[in-house]
Design an enzyme around this catalytic site. Structure first.
Site, short mmCIF file in Angstrom:
data_model
loop_
_atom_site.label_atom_id
_atom_site.label_comp_id
_atom_site.label_asym_id
_atom_site.label_seq_id
_atom_site.Cartn_x
_atom_site.Cartn_y
_atom_site.Cartn_z
N GLY A 89 0.78 -1.40 -0.14
CA GLY A 89 0.10 -0.15 -0.38
C GLY A 89 0.88 1.61 -0.02
N CYS A 90 2.61 1.41 0.40
CA CYS A 90 2.80 1.99 0.27
C CYS A 90 3.84 2.51 -1.65
CB CYS A 90 4.61 2.22 0.75
SG CYS A 90 3.81 2.15 2.68
N GLU A 91 4.28 3.59 -2.17
CA GLU A 91 4.38 3.77 -3.34
C GLU A 91 5.73 3.44 -3.17
OE1 GLU A 91 3.73 7.76 -5.26
OE2 GLU A 91 1.26 6.91 -5.24
N SER A 92 6.50 3.40 -2.03
CA SER A 92 8.15 3.40 -1.28
C SER A 92 7.98 1.61 -0.96
CB SER A 92 8.83 4.62 -0.76
OG SER A 92 8.12 5.62 -1.62
N GLY A 138 0.11 5.74 2.11
CA GLY A 138 1.14 4.80 2.73
C GLY A 138 1.38 5.15 4.32
#
Length: 134
Positions: free
Chosen positions: A50-53, A121
């Protein structure tokens, strides 16, 4: 709800920032202070989805209080995660369930700088903490 001591210290530090540039610098410094996770902990099982990073999270229950360690490959996210950790480390499962993330970053003066994807995120990180605590 009483803030953990480290969270109170973070709040006091950020309140002295007059500009976004100062806050951004401070945020990066918090990220640099985040202890590095062992490579053995950077597994898919510990990855927060759920985090881009890329963000990894490990939690441990000690005497009824949760201690989390985390890492990210993105500098800004490392800083935000470090600030999330000072807010939640040492909390019981019950109190952890009540943490208001938007309110915390608002108190730090960082909420308007959080893009929707960063907010999502960080919410995913907090949600993962709550799942680990169940």
């Amino acid at each position: 709800m009483t803030l953990p001591v480290d969270a109170q210290a973070a709040l006091a530090t950020f309140k002295h920032c007059a500009s976004w540039e100062q806050r951004a610098r401070l945020l990066m410094q918090w990220g640099q202070r985040l202890p590095e996770l062992a490579d053995a902990d950077k597994t898919d099982a510990n990855r927060v989805h759920g985090c881009e990073s890329q963000v990894w999270l490990v939690g441990e229950l000690k005497d009824g209080h949760w201690q989390f360690t985390a890492s990210s490959d993105a500098r800004l996210i490392r800083g935000l995660v470090a600030l999330l950790l000072v807010r939640v480390n040492g909390l019981s499962r019950e109190v952890l369930q009540q943490v208001d993330l938007p309110d915390w970053f608002n108190q730090l003066g960082l909420s308007r700088q959080l893009s929707p994807s960063r907010s999502n995120g960080l919410n995913a990180v907090l949600q993962r903490m709550r799942e680990l605590a169940l």
